[in-house]
Design an enzyme around this catalytic site. Structure first.
Site, PDB file in Angstrom:
ATOM      1  N   HIS A  41       1.112  -1.470   0.083  1.00 46.06           N
ATOM      2  CA  HIS A  41       0.093   0.042   0.125  1.00 46.06           C
ATOM      3  C   HIS A  41       0.829   1.337   0.156  1.00 46.06           C
ATOM      4  O   HIS A  41       2.083   1.226   0.355  1.00 46.06           O
ATOM      5  CB  HIS A  41      -0.839   0.022   1.304  1.00 46.06           C
ATOM      6  CG  HIS A  41      -1.813   1.149   1.290  1.00 46.06           C
ATOM      7  ND1 HIS A  41      -2.732   1.162   0.162  1.00 46.06           N
ATOM      8  CD2 HIS A  41      -2.276   1.747   2.211  1.00 46.06           C
ATOM      9  CE1 HIS A  41      -3.664   2.055   0.512  1.00 46.06           C
ATOM     10  NE2 HIS A  41      -3.375   2.620   1.749  1.00 46.06           N
ATOM     11  N   SER A  47       9.388   2.896  -1.994  1.00 41.80           N
ATOM     12  CA  SER A  47      10.131   3.582  -2.546  1.00 41.80           C
ATOM     13  C   SER A  47      11.585   3.947  -1.665  1.00 41.80           C
ATOM     14  O   SER A  47      12.422   4.216  -2.059  1.00 41.80           O
ATOM     15  CB  SER A  47       9.623   5.300  -2.927  1.00 41.80           C
ATOM     16  OG  SER A  47       8.471   5.064  -3.971  1.00 41.80           O
ATOM     17  N   GLU A 166       7.428   1.969  -9.792  1.00 44.90           N
ATOM     18  CA  GLU A 166       6.073   2.119 -10.340  1.00 44.90           C
ATOM     19  C   GLU A 166       6.256   2.699 -11.673  1.00 44.90           C
ATOM     20  O   GLU A 166       5.564   3.594 -12.315  1.00 44.90           O
ATOM     21  CB  GLU A 166       5.329   3.272  -9.411  1.00 44.90           C
ATOM     22  CG  GLU A 166       5.379   3.055  -8.013  1.00 44.90           C
ATOM     23  CD  GLU A 166       3.836   2.065  -7.653  1.00 44.90           C
ATOM     24  OE1 GLU A 166       3.250   1.665  -8.579  1.00 44.90           O
ATOM     25  OE2 GLU A 166       3.680   1.962  -6.563  1.00 44.90           O
TER      26      GLU A 166
HETATM   27  N1  LIG Z   1      11.514  12.564   2.456  1.00 44.56           N
HETATM   28  C1  LIG Z   1      10.755  11.887   3.620  1.00 44.56           C
HETATM   29  N2  LIG Z   1      10.726  12.367   4.893  1.00 44.56           N
HETATM   30  C2  LIG Z   1       9.988  11.701   5.955  1.00 44.56           C
HETATM   31  N3  LIG Z   1       9.179  10.991   5.626  1.00 44.56           N
HETATM   32  C3  LIG Z   1       9.258  10.137   4.422  1.00 44.56           C
HETATM   33  C4  LIG Z   1       9.924  10.589   3.385  1.00 44.56           C
HETATM   34  N4  LIG Z   1       9.543  10.014   2.056  1.00 44.56           N
HETATM   35  C5  LIG Z   1       8.761   8.946   2.629  1.00 44.56           C
HETATM   36  N5  LIG Z   1       8.506   9.161   4.098  1.00 44.56           N
HETATM   37  C6  LIG Z   1       7.599   8.281   4.873  1.00 44.56           C
HETATM   38  O1  LIG Z   1       8.318   7.136   4.808  1.00 44.56           O
HETATM   39  C7  LIG Z   1       7.212   6.125   4.843  1.00 44.56           C
HETATM   40  C8  LIG Z   1       7.499   5.108   3.539  1.00 44.56           C
HETATM   41  O2  LIG Z   1       7.015   5.981   2.208  1.00 44.56           O
HETATM   42  P1  LIG Z   1       7.588   5.423   0.859  1.00 44.56           P
HETATM   43  O3  LIG Z   1       8.879   4.594   0.810  1.00 44.56           O
HETATM   44  O4  LIG Z   1       7.545   6.587  -0.050  1.00 44.56           O
HETATM   45  O5  LIG Z   1       6.359   4.280   0.450  1.00 44.56           O
HETATM   46  P2  LIG Z   1       5.836   3.939  -0.693  1.00 44.56           P
HETATM   47  O6  LIG Z   1       6.726   4.128  -1.791  1.00 44.56           O
HETATM   48  O7  LIG Z   1       5.641   2.553  -0.498  1.00 44.56           O
HETATM   49  O8  LIG Z   1       4.484   4.519  -1.115  1.00 44.56           O
HETATM   50  C9  LIG Z   1       5.939   6.774   4.678  1.00 44.56           C
HETATM   51  O9  LIG Z   1       5.220   7.038   5.758  1.00 44.56           O
HETATM   52  C10 LIG Z   1       6.334   8.248   4.142  1.00 44.56           C
HETATM   53  O10 LIG Z   1       5.364   9.122   4.789  1.00 44.56           O
HETATM   54 MG   LIG Z   2       6.582   4.874  -3.910  1.00 43.31          MG
END
Ligand SMILES: Nc1ncnc2c1ncn2[C@@H]1O[C@H](COP(=O)(O)OP(=O)(O)O)[C@@H](O)[C@H]1O
Ligand SMILES: [Mg+2]
Length: 279
Positions: A41, A47, A166
């Protein structure tokens, strides 16, 4: 037994000033030549993990081994030569004014001599079926074509691993299929290891193995068949179950004795055609 090209061991990672771990005690291996899908999700850490594998984040605990290199600052350029990334938005990835300039860019940056460069650009574009577009301007291409050029830019650097974060999510069904077909061929013919991060379970259904992330943790790992047996658990995790799986489930709940929940519509149709069902 195949050897791992990536080994992730008990990795934890937090963004600065955050309490919560974005990755929490993650361990798994990725094998040479494998197609691994990572699903989860929004916010599950996909990422973050992708960026870590590209040396944009480092583990707070645990370690990551990529080929012969431990993931740490001094190895990051070697690692980036071995692992190429393709991102989500095809329009944000172009740096060249023509298709061939764009593919050449990474090679130029790596100091590849001109004569080798020309040959590699052509060969890479051929592998993704874009050899007839050498002098086209990127904005004339469809989304699927742009992503194939982005893939050509990555494979021109001859990596062992390609990571797609993605990369098909902004494409129409046809563009998506074009890109996946291209990746499938590279995976089969050149033993390129593929890591595809996707929230599209139909795309993941075609992988050799699936890893499900949930809230920064590894929730489950298995073949597509094993993962789709989780049924309603997948829905609870916020994942979209493929239509053919839902339809199989629906038919079974009405008493139709299907052998399994089919991952693709073709398989479901085949069983519906060839079996004598008793209701
Ligand atoms: N630059 C950032 N600073 C703080 N929190 C982050 C940052 N990027 C992502 N997050 C947090 O880290 C978690 C994982 O995000 P992400 O890896 O982007 O998930 P996905 O790619 O599965 O949607 C989430 O809770 C997101 O809010
Ligand atoms: Mg992502």
């Amino acid at each position: 037994m195949k050897e791992p090209v990536i080994s992730i061991q008990e990795v934890c990672f937090r963004y600065p000033d955050q309490q919560r771990y974005a990755l929490e005690n993650i361990s798994f291996d990725i094998m040479k030549g494998e197609w691994l899908a990572i699903v989860g999700h929004n916010g599950s850490g996909k990422s973050t993990l992708a960026k870590m594998l590209n040396g944009l984040h480092y583990p707070e605990k645990g370690q990551v081994q990529i080929g012969d290199y431990l993931l740490e600052e001094k190895n990051v350029w070697e690692i980036r030569k071995r692992l190429g990334m393709v991102f989500q938005n095809p329009d944000n990835q172009f740096v060249g004014t023509t298709v061939q300039d764009d593919v050449a860019f990474g090679l130029e940056n790596n100091g590849i001599p001109h004569s080798i460069m020309i040959e590699r650009v052509q060969r890479s574009l051929q592998k993704v079926g874009m050899q007839d577009f050498l002098n086209q301007e990127p904005h004339h291409l469809s989304g699927g074509q742009k992503q194939r050029v982005a893939i050509a830019g990555v494979i021109a650097l001859q990596p062992d691993i390609i990571l797609l974060d993605e990369s098909t999510s902004m494409l129409d069904p046809r563009g998506r299929e074009e890109v996946l077909e291209t990746v499938r061929e590279l995976n089969k013919e050149q033993e390129l290891t593929v890591i595809s991060i996707t929230h599209d379970l139909e795309e993941a259904a075609k992988a050799d193995r699936i890893i499900v992330l949930n809230q920064g943790s590894l929730y489950k790992e298995g073949t597509p068949e094993e993962i789709f047996q989780l049924d309603s658990e997948l829905v609870e995790l916020g994942l979209d179950v493929p239509f053919s799986v839902k339809l199989s489930q629906g038919l079974r709940s009405k008493g139709l004795q299907l052998t399994q929940n089919h991952l693709t519509e073709e398989e479901l149709v085949k069983e519906l055609w060839t079996s004598n069902f008793k209701m």
